[in-house]
Design an enzyme around this catalytic site. Structure first.
Site, PDB file in Angstrom:
ATOM      1  N   LYS A  31       0.842  -1.200   0.000  1.00  0.00           N
ATOM      2  CA  LYS A  31       0.000   0.000   0.000  1.00  0.00           C
ATOM      3  C   LYS A  31       0.880   1.255   0.000  1.00  0.00           C
ATOM      4  O   LYS A  31       2.085   1.166   0.252  1.00  0.00           O
ATOM      5  CB  LYS A  31      -0.927  -0.018   1.223  1.00  0.00           C
ATOM      6  CG  LYS A  31      -0.191  -0.005   2.557  1.00  0.00           C
ATOM      7  CD  LYS A  31      -1.111  -0.329   3.730  1.00  0.00           C
ATOM      8  CE  LYS A  31      -0.344  -0.326   5.038  1.00  0.00           C
ATOM      9  NZ  LYS A  31      -1.158  -0.858   6.161  1.00  0.00           N
ATOM     10  N   TYR A  89      16.972  30.342   8.136  1.00  0.00           N
ATOM     11  CA  TYR A  89      15.819  31.068   8.672  1.00  0.00           C
ATOM     12  C   TYR A  89      15.911  31.234  10.183  1.00  0.00           C
ATOM     13  O   TYR A  89      16.279  30.301  10.891  1.00  0.00           O
ATOM     14  CB  TYR A  89      14.530  30.299   8.370  1.00  0.00           C
ATOM     15  CG  TYR A  89      14.062  30.411   6.953  1.00  0.00           C
ATOM     16  CD1 TYR A  89      13.753  31.639   6.380  1.00  0.00           C
ATOM     17  CD2 TYR A  89      13.890  29.259   6.182  1.00  0.00           C
ATOM     18  CE1 TYR A  89      13.305  31.721   5.072  1.00  0.00           C
ATOM     19  CE2 TYR A  89      13.430  29.338   4.882  1.00  0.00           C
ATOM     20  CZ  TYR A  89      13.135  30.572   4.336  1.00  0.00           C
ATOM     21  OH  TYR A  89      12.680  30.643   3.052  1.00  0.00           O
TER      22      TYR A  89
END
Ligand SMILES: *Cc1c(COP(=O)(O)O)cnc(C)c1O
Length: 345
Positions: free
Chosen positions: A33, A242
């Site tokens: 899956k 950042y």
């Protein structure tokens, strides 16, 4: 090479499947899956077929349909979410076997596709999918006349071998299925490791095939190599990235590498992860950006062109721990931008 490369070792995948298969006398399927836990369901499934896998599990009918195109008509493809509204044509045309989860799904399936194979999922305490004991008791005779391919259930705590939920679910499963002449399946990777009481006729490993916990003896399957875009000098006292989150304590060399949180390098990993430049361990520094991460390569023996984020030095579970998550999420988050390369002998 501008994008990161995810290398998938198909020999390691097959060796993990064989090792899990050897743990039980049951038939061993493979769960593919979520695009084979992010590694490419088509390639993964075709490789597993070479090892003798002839039964796959997916989450949804659409995944099953795509897998059918990749593997051809022979393997059985089972669908965990069962027979959902609107899926009858796909289930029929693509020869998918739904694991029916509710009375509603049973009615839908038997009305739309009365002669089409199906299995039944029973709930033994996880309360996620499947019929509960009273519902099962009500439809059992009807279902048994139709000859289901499989009766299955799923363990909620199999990654904790001593958890009392395991024996509780085991006895609930037996109570619901003992004496019925239908193949049974209870165990995914964790359940296989709980021992033969949990094996029944068929096991359904997923994560262990791909090298993840709780299969501690798994061979690593994925390696991730990320190119360096630029290397710069950063003087002591200067900041990187950042929020000025990292400040150089000494004159440093800092590499900016081409992967970020959009590629599944989850931002919460922050500075808790290292990467490898050949054999040198180099810390990731500053905030993880969408497409870039800073790496302190001051102590690397040679200035790297690429760094390794996953591989022989570091597993998906190491990254998972740094991000406060599990290997499953690391695998299935790995970005579409990666170039996927498949390696086999
Ligand atoms: C995902 C899943 C599996 C495979 O589980 P792993 O822990 O990855 O081995 C098996 N059965 C069901 C019902 C699942 O949802």
């Amino acid at each position: 090479m501008a994008t990161a490369t995810l290398t998938i070792d198909l020999d390691a995948l097959l060796s993990n499947w064989r090792a899990l298969d050897a743990q039980s006398a049951a038939q061993t399927a493979a769960v593919v899956k979520a695009d084979g836990y992010g590694l490419g369901a088509d390639r993964v499934a075709r490789a597993l077929m070479r090892a003798g896998v002839d039964r796959f599990f997916v989450a949804a009918a659409e995944e099953g349909a795509a897998l059918r195109q990749a593997v051809g008509p022979a393997p059985e493809i089972n669908v965990f979410s069962g027979h959902m509204r609107g899926d009858a044509d796909m289930i029929s045309d693509m020869m998918l076997t739904p694991m029916l989860n509710s009375t509603e799904q049973i009615v839908r399936h038997l009305e739309a596709l009365p002669a089409h194979p199906f299995g039944v999922q029973l709930d033994t305490g996880m309360n996620r999918l499947g019929l509960e004991a009273p519902e099962w008791a009500a439809v059992q005779d009807l279902i048994m006349q139709r000859g289901p391919t499989l009766l299955m259930s799923h363990l909620a705590c199999a990654d904790e071998p001593d958890h009392p939920m395991n024996p509780r679910q085991l006895s609930a499963f037996k109570e619901m299925t003992d004496g019925l002449d239908v193949p049974r399946s209870l165990s995914a990777t964790g359940g296989i490791l709980l021992g033969s009481d949990y094996h029944f006729d068929l096991t359904r490993p997923g994560v262990g095939l791909y090298g993840g916990m709780p299969f501690v003896d798994a061979t690593p399957v994925v390696s991730l190599s990320v190119p360096v875009i630029q290397v710069r000098d950063v003087a002591a006292g200067e900041s990187v990235g950042y929020g000025n989150m990292w400040i150089a304590q000494r004159d440093s060399r800092v590499a900016t590498i081409a992967a970020g949180y959009a590629d599944g390098i989850i931002r919460a990993m922050g500075e808790k992860v290292d990467v490898f430049a050949e054999e040198s361990r180099c810390p990731m520094i500053g905030r993880i950006s969408m497409d870039m991460i800073g790496v302190d390569v001051t102590d690397a023996r040679a200035e790297p062109q690429t760094v390794e984020l996953l591989g022989q030095h570091q597993s998906v579970d190491t990254l998972a721990e740094a991000a406060g998550t599990i290997g499953y999420e690391i695998l299935t988050s790995m970005g579409q931008r990666y170039q996927r390369r498949y390696k086999s002998s």
